[in-house]
Enzyme design. Structure first.
Site, PDB file in Angstrom:
ATOM      1  N   ASN A  11      15.911 -47.580  30.851  1.00 37.90           N
ATOM      2  CA  ASN A  11      14.488 -47.414  30.543  1.00 37.90           C
ATOM      3  C   ASN A  11      13.708 -48.338  31.477  1.00 37.90           C
ATOM      4  O   ASN A  11      13.708 -49.546  31.297  1.00 37.90           O
ATOM      5  CB  ASN A  11      14.253 -47.776  29.071  1.00 37.90           C
ATOM      6  CG  ASN A  11      12.781 -47.750  28.706  1.00 37.90           C
ATOM      7  OD1 ASN A  11      11.932 -47.330  29.507  1.00 37.90           O
ATOM      8  ND2 ASN A  11      12.466 -48.198  27.502  1.00 37.90           N
ATOM      9  N   LYS A  13      10.601 -48.553  31.834  1.00 39.36           N
ATOM     10  CA  LYS A  13       9.302 -48.959  31.272  1.00 39.36           C
ATOM     11  C   LYS A  13       8.198 -48.765  32.315  1.00 39.36           C
ATOM     12  O   LYS A  13       8.282 -47.855  33.128  1.00 39.36           O
ATOM     13  CB  LYS A  13       9.382 -50.390  30.731  1.00 39.36           C
ATOM     14  CG  LYS A  13      10.570 -50.547  29.775  1.00 39.36           C
ATOM     15  CD  LYS A  13      10.587 -51.802  28.960  1.00 39.36           C
ATOM     16  CE  LYS A  13      11.817 -51.791  28.054  1.00 39.36           C
ATOM     17  NZ  LYS A  13      11.878 -52.909  27.134  1.00 39.36           N
ATOM     18  N   HIS A  95       9.988 -46.004  20.713  1.00 37.67           N
ATOM     19  CA  HIS A  95      10.345 -47.299  21.290  1.00 37.67           C
ATOM     20  C   HIS A  95       9.487 -48.390  20.663  1.00 37.67           C
ATOM     21  O   HIS A  95       8.318 -48.174  20.361  1.00 37.67           O
ATOM     22  CB  HIS A  95      10.153 -47.278  22.815  1.00 37.67           C
ATOM     23  CG  HIS A  95      10.760 -48.487  23.460  1.00 37.67           C
ATOM     24  ND1 HIS A  95      10.113 -49.695  23.489  1.00 37.67           N
ATOM     25  CD2 HIS A  95      11.964 -48.686  24.035  1.00 37.67           C
ATOM     26  CE1 HIS A  95      10.907 -50.586  24.074  1.00 37.67           C
ATOM     27  NE2 HIS A  95      12.037 -49.995  24.416  1.00 37.67           N
ATOM     28  N   GLU A  97       7.978 -50.821  21.817  1.00 37.64           N
ATOM     29  CA  GLU A  97       6.722 -51.144  22.505  1.00 37.64           C
ATOM     30  C   GLU A  97       5.630 -50.130  22.139  1.00 37.64           C
ATOM     31  O   GLU A  97       4.458 -50.481  22.060  1.00 37.64           O
ATOM     32  CB  GLU A  97       6.969 -51.224  24.020  1.00 37.64           C
ATOM     33  CG  GLU A  97       7.712 -52.513  24.358  1.00 37.64           C
ATOM     34  CD  GLU A  97       8.755 -52.394  25.452  1.00 37.64           C
ATOM     35  OE1 GLU A  97       8.691 -51.465  26.273  1.00 37.64           O
ATOM     36  OE2 GLU A  97       9.665 -53.269  25.477  1.00 37.64           O
ATOM     37  N   GLU A 165      17.395 -50.849  18.623  1.00 38.61           N
ATOM     38  CA  GLU A 165      16.898 -51.913  19.482  1.00 38.61           C
ATOM     39  C   GLU A 165      16.185 -52.959  18.623  1.00 38.61           C
ATOM     40  O   GLU A 165      15.013 -52.780  18.269  1.00 38.61           O
ATOM     41  CB  GLU A 165      15.895 -51.355  20.508  1.00 38.61           C
ATOM     42  CG  GLU A 165      16.469 -50.316  21.437  1.00 38.61           C
ATOM     43  CD  GLU A 165      15.705 -50.246  22.776  1.00 38.61           C
ATOM     44  OE1 GLU A 165      16.330 -49.865  23.764  1.00 38.61           O
ATOM     45  OE2 GLU A 165      14.513 -50.595  22.829  1.00 38.61           O
ATOM     46  N   GLY A 171      13.987 -57.678  25.981  1.00 30.50           N
ATOM     47  CA  GLY A 171      13.344 -58.419  27.064  1.00 30.50           C
ATOM     48  C   GLY A 171      13.349 -59.928  26.865  1.00 30.50           C
ATOM     49  O   GLY A 171      12.641 -60.652  27.561  1.00 30.50           O
ATOM     50  N   SER A 211      18.344 -56.609  25.792  1.00 26.38           N
ATOM     51  CA  SER A 211      18.965 -57.612  26.664  1.00 26.38           C
ATOM     52  C   SER A 211      20.414 -57.303  27.041  1.00 26.38           C
ATOM     53  O   SER A 211      21.227 -58.216  27.216  1.00 26.38           O
ATOM     54  CB  SER A 211      18.842 -59.018  26.057  1.00 26.38           C
ATOM     55  OG  SER A 211      17.473 -59.388  25.976  1.00 26.38           O
TER      56      SER A 211
HETATM   57  O1  G3P Z   1      14.622 -49.488  25.906  1.00 26.17           O
HETATM   58  C1  G3P Z   1      15.360 -50.553  26.405  1.00 26.17           C
HETATM   59  C2  G3P Z   1      14.802 -51.840  26.084  1.00 26.17           C
HETATM   60  O2  G3P Z   1      13.795 -51.917  25.158  1.00 26.17           O
HETATM   61  C3  G3P Z   1      15.635 -53.041  26.234  1.00 26.17           C
HETATM   62  O3  G3P Z   1      14.993 -53.802  27.179  1.00 26.17           O
HETATM   63  O4  G3P Z   1      14.879 -55.424  28.982  1.00 26.17           O
HETATM   64  O5  G3P Z   1      15.871 -56.060  26.759  1.00 26.17           O
HETATM   65  O6  G3P Z   1      17.095 -54.516  28.265  1.00 26.17           O
HETATM   66  P1  G3P Z   1      15.760 -55.039  27.835  1.00 26.17           P
END
Ligand code: G3P
Length: 242
Positions: A11, A13, A95, A97, A165, A171, A211
């Site tokens: 993703n 983003k 998602h 976000e 998630e 992140g 993450s």
């Molecule tokens: O959709 C994937 C995401 O929200 C995870 O983000 O940067 O933590 O891998 P990240």
């Protein structure tokens, strides 16, 4: 564990330029991918065409969102029909976000999922708790409520992948431990058994996001109920996780 193929989604983003995405695609095209893994990338809408036309057929393309129904006078939106038209196979919905920054609610997300499935798109249906909710012991309740909204809306689970998630892991570099992730994945599967069917529970892939990177993915992937990953930050570095 779910019976489908292991699923790895990237993703991206709201990141990338024509140039950086071109580079990412050429890295992906030359990567050695295990044959029994589905690999899907989700670029921002405006780069989907570029990705579709240069990525090899080995990988599929997802959008990160779509409109709730048929297109028309909805300024700034992109419809499921348009995603199909441009060659997308998937769309990420719910998602965190979009839930927590944009303010999309369960019902709205459920309707989007139903419409997208009706257009022949696969749906990557995201769920997950906030840190405070976890600390208050509400993780399962939050996930069940978000799942129920999908279950109430979708006509079939055939083309749905569930992405767990935890918001506190997105992140932040704070990946869930394999045990924490497995605990929720198994709870999600049990919920599906009780509220949808044993068949759907065993067929539906439940993937983990938050993450994930090249060093922590192997331990997570060993967990019985982790059927893949949805990767954010690490997917922009061209890391291929399988
Ligand atoms: O959709 C994937 C995401 O929200 C995870 O983000 O940067 O933590 O891998 P990240």
């Amino acid at each position: 564990a779910g019976s489908g193929k292991f699923f790895v989604g990237g993703n991206w983003k709201c990141n990338g330029t024509k140039e950086s995405i071109g580079k990412l695609i050429s890295d992906l095209n030359s990567a050695k991918l295990e044959s029994d893994v589905d690999v899907v990338v989700a670029p921002p809408f405006i780069y989907i065409d570029q990705v579709k036309s240069s990525l090899t057929d080995r990988m599929e393309v997802s959008a990160q969102n779509c409109w709730i129904g048929k297109g028309g006078a909805f300024t700034g939106e992109i419809s499921g029909e348009q995603l199909k038209d441009i060659g997308c196979k998937w769309v990420i919905l719910g998602h965190s976000e979009r839930r927590h920054i944009i303010g999309e609610d369960d019902e709205f997300i459920g309707k989007k999922a139903a419409y997208a499935l009706g257009q022949g798109l696969g749906v990557i249906a995201c769920i997950g708790e906030l840190l405070q909710e976890r600390e208050e012991g509400k993780t399962f309740d939050v996930c069940y409520k978000q799942l129920k909204a999908f279950a109430d809306a979708v006509p079939s689970w055939d083309d749905v992948v569930i992405a767990y998630e935890p918001v506190w892991a997105i992140g932040t570099g704070k990946v869930a431990t394999p045990q924490q992730a497995q605990e929720v994945h198994v709870a999600v599967r049990d919920w599906l058994i009780k509220n949808v069917s044993a068949e759907v529970a065993s067929k539906t892939r439940i993937i983990y996001g938050g993450s994930v990177n090249g060093s922590n993915c192997a331990d997570l992937a060993k967990q019985e109920d982790i059927d893949g990953f949805l990767v954010g930050g690490a997917s922009l570095k061209g890391l291929v996780i399988s």
